[in-house]
Design a protein around this motif. Structure first.
Motif, PDB file in Angstrom:
ATOM      1  N   SER A  43     158.646  90.596  37.745  1.00 18.00           N
ATOM      2  CA  SER A  43     158.017  89.419  37.137  1.00 18.00           C
ATOM      3  C   SER A  43     158.667  89.062  35.806  1.00 18.00           C
ATOM      4  N   CYS A  51     151.953  86.519  36.987  1.00 18.54           N
ATOM      5  CA  CYS A  51     152.041  87.873  37.541  1.00 18.54           C
ATOM      6  C   CYS A  51     152.166  88.933  36.445  1.00 18.54           C
ATOM      7  N   ASN A 134     155.948  86.050  42.955  1.00 21.72           N
ATOM      8  CA  ASN A 134     156.485  85.341  41.788  1.00 21.72           C
ATOM      9  C   ASN A 134     156.891  83.924  42.161  1.00 21.72           C
TER      10      ASN A 134
END
Length: 147
Positions: A43, A51, A134
């Motif tokens: 992330s 995230c 993501n």
């Protein structure tokens, strides 16, 4: 800020599919802290604030220290990660940015010193899963606190 699209409402099958991937990884026996480390590092690389917020909170709830959470992005310069965690972080970076150099043989050899074939494939799936999350979050405009 507003979310562009609520993916779970627009196409519930996407969410169900992602939860199946999560379920596979959870049932694989992968250490939950290690999975959160993977999620945070991917992330960070992908720039997914939603995230990052979620998984840093999750790591805290698992009893991890702020130091271990904050230093994930500079793991090479920090002695607080085990050799096992270090090879997983390296693999996470390589698979997340796979188009840059792939997974070089030397890196694969380092990883395999600590990880068997089954865990290697599980780790690839774990890395792929957070990368998919993501991309969903970024592409739909999700941000911390949006849901």
């Amino acid at each position: 800020m507003e979310v562009r699209i609520h993916h779970s409402k627009a196409n519930p099958g996407v969410l169900q599919t992602m939860f199946k991937l999560e379920g596979f990884i959870k049932e694989s026996g992968l250490d939950p802290v290690l999975y959160e480390i993977i999620k945070i590092r991917a992330s960070q690389i992908n720039g997914c604030a939603y995230c990052l917020d979620m998984h840093t909170q999750k790591m805290r709830s698992l009893g991890e220290t702020d130091q271990r959470i904050h230093l994930i992005s500079v793991w090479r310069e920090s002695p607080i990660y085990s050799d096992h965690e270090r090879v997983v972080l390296e693999l996470t970076e390589l698979v997340t940015a796979i188009s840059v150099q792939g997974v070089p043989d030397a890196a694969y050899a380092r990883v395999r010193e600590h990880i068997n074939e089954q865990e290697y494939v599980t780790l690839i799936m774990a890395i792929n899963t957070i990368n998919a999350w993501n991309r969903i979050a970024i592409a739909t405009g999700m941000f911390p606190g949006c849901v």
